[in-house]
Design an enzyme around this catalytic site. Structure first.
Site, PDB file in Angstrom:
ATOM      1  N   GLU A  81       0.847  -1.180   0.000  1.00 57.61           N
ATOM      2  CA  GLU A  81       0.000   0.000   0.000  1.00 57.61           C
ATOM      3  C   GLU A  81       0.887   1.235   0.000  1.00 57.61           C
ATOM      4  OE1 GLU A  81      -2.922   2.732   0.062  1.00 57.61           O
ATOM      5  OE2 GLU A  81      -3.244   0.579  -0.175  1.00 57.61           O
ATOM      6  N   CYS A 113      -6.097   5.012   5.233  1.00 53.51           N
ATOM      7  CA  CYS A 113      -5.822   3.736   4.570  1.00 53.51           C
ATOM      8  C   CYS A 113      -7.119   2.995   4.283  1.00 53.51           C
ATOM      9  CB  CYS A 113      -4.926   2.882   5.457  1.00 53.51           C
ATOM     10  SG  CYS A 113      -4.453   1.299   4.717  1.00 53.51           S
ATOM     11  N   CYS A 139      -6.672  -0.825   6.351  1.00 55.97           N
ATOM     12  CA  CYS A 139      -6.850  -0.925   7.810  1.00 55.97           C
ATOM     13  C   CYS A 139      -7.577   0.293   8.379  1.00 55.97           C
ATOM     14  CB  CYS A 139      -5.510  -1.124   8.506  1.00 55.97           C
ATOM     15  SG  CYS A 139      -4.244   0.067   8.036  1.00 55.97           S
ATOM     16  N   HIS A 173      -7.754   2.695  12.584  1.00 51.29           N
ATOM     17  CA  HIS A 173      -7.635   4.140  12.791  1.00 51.29           C
ATOM     18  C   HIS A 173      -8.866   4.697  13.496  1.00 51.29           C
ATOM     19  CE1 HIS A 173      -3.858   4.666  10.685  1.00 51.29           C
ATOM     20  NE2 HIS A 173      -4.298   3.901   9.717  1.00 51.29           N
ATOM     21  N   ARG A 182      -0.712  -4.054  10.639  1.00 45.41           N
ATOM     22  CA  ARG A 182       0.718  -3.882  10.424  1.00 45.41           C
ATOM     23  C   ARG A 182       1.473  -3.472  11.682  1.00 45.41           C
ATOM     24  NH1 ARG A 182      -2.054  -2.216   5.760  1.00 45.41           N
ATOM     25  NH2 ARG A 182      -1.193  -3.014   3.798  1.00 45.41           N
ATOM     26  N   SER A 204       3.891   1.493  10.145  1.00 48.32           N
ATOM     27  CA  SER A 204       4.950   1.542   9.136  1.00 48.32           C
ATOM     28  C   SER A 204       5.892   2.717   9.343  1.00 48.32           C
ATOM     29  CB  SER A 204       4.349   1.577   7.725  1.00 48.32           C
ATOM     30  OG  SER A 204       3.768   0.331   7.399  1.00 48.32           O
ATOM     31  N   CYS A 248       3.111  -0.043   4.646  1.00 46.75           N
ATOM     32  CA  CYS A 248       2.028   0.814   4.165  1.00 46.75           C
ATOM     33  C   CYS A 248       2.497   2.257   4.249  1.00 46.75           C
ATOM     34  CB  CYS A 248       0.761   0.612   4.990  1.00 46.75           C
ATOM     35  SG  CYS A 248      -0.590   1.722   4.522  1.00 46.75           S
ATOM     36  N   CYS A 251      -0.153   5.070   5.017  1.00 48.28           N
ATOM     37  CA  CYS A 251      -0.345   5.314   6.451  1.00 48.28           C
ATOM     38  C   CYS A 251       0.847   6.071   7.030  1.00 48.28           C
ATOM     39  CB  CYS A 251      -0.502   3.990   7.197  1.00 48.28           C
ATOM     40  SG  CYS A 251      -2.104   3.198   6.994  1.00 48.28           S
TER      41      CYS A 251
END
Length: 557
Positions: free
Chosen positions: A13, A60, A63, A67, A464, A487, A531, A534
């Site tokens: 991503e 994102c 996911c 959040h 993640r 990330s 990602c 993110c």
């Protein structure tokens, strides 16, 4: 010395570049660059916490639930709310559905093509394929003969679609080591995974109103109110996913691992790990003891040092350094007074080379993600995790408890399947708990704020890894907001002392046999499931629109 560059990294991503220095067939230095900027902290300024929980999901599409969840937890701390038990169960179910979607997607549809060559499946003997599947204990529900015929027609067409652009011929083909029959099995499960990840998202949509970007997870609890029909649907889908996961993912991992023993020898990274914990535990509620709450989650909080000793999180230990990222200055900021003030200069690995900030814990880089959660859960003694990790170690020919065997690219990849099975089982448990609570007359799903001014931090996990949302609320409006994404930890550039971030450290030491197609480096990158969308929390100069920079005590610009 030679430079090897993968830009862009695909099957992730966002936009990611990896630049490596290679000497005598080994990566000796590495720089990881996140290539986009998004200013979500700016977007939520002066909005309500309820708006913020909806807006930050747009960070994102893979996911979003996490959040919304972390944002809602932060808002509830500021509002003085403890959510109800029913809300806990519904939230766990929505989050669990997202985790299942993300894990299945990552393993089969993003990561597996680093190990599986679907085109080589054309050489498989179908009878031997069934024998191998039975021997491996993996799912045999697919018509392997029919699939092989479809693959032959697919390849003859010449339009390889999702299987094009991969490195199946890297290093003259020796980079891919599975026999054709195992390639056929894994290709079958690759295609089945497309259905299973969709089914997981269907659960999230059932409970959240839609997916991605659910609407029912709100500060105060949940706006979802289950009916008998919806619970029946939920039960059926949860069982379908569990039955598939329990017969494929760990079995496929153990089947391919012996062919890639070398992938256990590189990619360790920094060797330190963080997990904030995810899925609120059955002892709910915990009152004001947030640390106890995080410690008793189904996947508990834990900070692990180089010796894998586990301790509780200390928020004051979290910092962010700016000196190698495209933000103003080169200061190190302490939690929660972080700053988001972008300033692009140029790509220069000797200076600034990424939109990703450089977070640290107690001054050191830390790895986040599924592997970190597994280590924390193992050290906290979660029975299912301990049993499954020890079984994995024994299957790999190692001793129970020898976690060092898993501190590498393949170990990081393999352990996430254990988490997937654990969550798939919990989804069934939570569904039954919710049914029982409703049958007992519990109908509380949402609670009003106790105050409209306060501060709160949401420590949570995305698929993640460790996710941090922190907000200050004044008279019902956001007066400061900061986010640290999983990330961001993993893709961090060098710190002020010149120490590389976790992924950069993991890349150093990777063997490179084909400078144009460094497959082992790609395997290492994908093991983190990065990602960057993110990680680099939008401005578009061409539109003429801009954000007014306002400094708050919480460092939002």
């Amino acid at each position: 010395m030679t430079r090897s560059i993968i830009d862009p990294i695909t099957r992730i991503e966002g936009h990611l570049r990896v630049e490596m220095e290679v000497e005598q067939g080994v990566v000796t230095d590495a720089w990881v660059s996140g290539g986009c900027f998004r200013g979500m902290e700016m977007v939520v300024q002066d909005r309500t916490p309820e708006d913020a929980a909806q807006i930050v999901q747009r960070i994102c599409g893979v996911c979003p639930v996490s959040h919304a969840h972390a944002s809602s937890i932060a808002a509830e701390k500021a509002y003085g709310i403890t959510i109800s038990n029913n809300a806990r169960l519904v939230r766990n179910l929505i989050e669990g559905a997202q985790f299942l979607h993300s894990h299945i997607l990552w393993f089969y549809n993003l990561c597996a093509l680093d190990y599986v060559n679907p085109l080589d499946a054309l050489n498989a003997n179908v009878a031997d394929t069934y024998d191998l599947a039975q021997q491996a204990g993996t799912s045999m529900d697919t018509d392997f003969a029919g699939l092989k015929e479809k693959l032959e027609a697919f390849a003859a067409n010449g339009q390889l679609s999702i299987f094009s652009g991969n490195w199946f011929e890297c290093d003259n083909g020796t980079g891919y080591k599975l026999p054709p029959e195992l390639n056929l099995i894994c290709t079958a499960h690759y295609l089945e995974a497309l259905k299973m990840q969709a089914r997981a998202s269907e659960i999230a949509a059932l409970l959240g109103g839609k997916m991605p970007h659910v609407m029912t997870l709100v500060p105060g609890g949940t706006a979802f109110y289950p009916t008998e029909q919806k619970l029946d649907d939920l039960w059926a889908m949860a069982n379908e996913i569990y039955d598939w996961v329990s017969t494929t993912m760990i079995q496929d991992t153990l089947a391919l691992a012996p062919f890639y023993k070398d992938v256990f020898t590189f990619g360790k990274g920094c060797g330190r790990y963080i997990a904030w914990g995810v899925f609120e535990g059955p002892e709910w509620p915990y009152g004001d003891d947030y640390i106890a709450q995080m410690r008793h989650r189904y996947l508990p909080m834990g900070v692990l040092n180089e010796d894998l000793e586990v301790s509780d999180v200390e928020e004051s230990f979290i910092t962010e350094y700016m000196g190698h990222s495209w933000y103003k200055g080169d200061a190190t900021y302490e939690s929660p007074y972080f700053v988001t003030e972008p300033e692009f200069t140029e790509y220069n690995v000797e200076d600034r080379y990424s939109w990703v900030k450089c977070p640290a814990y107690d001054g050191k880089p830390m790895e986040a993600g599924g592997f970190s959660r597994i280590l924390a859960a193992y050290k906290r003694g979660v029975p299912f995790i301990v049993e499954q990790v020890d079984a994995l170690l024994v299957a790999l020919g190692a001793n129970k408890g020898d976690l060092s065997v898993l501190q590498n690219t393949m170990g990081r990849t393999a352990t996430r399947q254990i988490e997937t099975l654990y969550i798939a089982g919990l989804m069934k448990e939570w569904t039954l708990e919710l049914m029982e609570a409703i049958a007992g007359g519990d109908s509380t799903y949402f609670r009003e704020p106790m105050t409209t001014t306060g501060e709160g931090t949401g420590f949570w996990e995305a698929p993640r890894g460790a996710l941090y949302h922190s907000e200050k609320v004044t008279n019902g409006k956001v007066d400061g907001y900061q986010i640290i994404i999983p990330s961001t930890w993993n893709l961090a550039p060098m710190n002020a002392d010149g120490v590389h971030g976790p992924m950069e450290q993991a890349l150093i030491g990777c063997p490179v046999e084909d400078i144009e197609m460094p497959i082992n480096a790609l395997r290492t990158v994908h093991s983190f499931d990065p990602c960057t969308a993110c990680a680099v929390h939008v401005t578009e100069p061409a539109t003429g629109k801009s954000f007014k920079t306002v400094t708050s005590p919480w460092g939002v610009k």
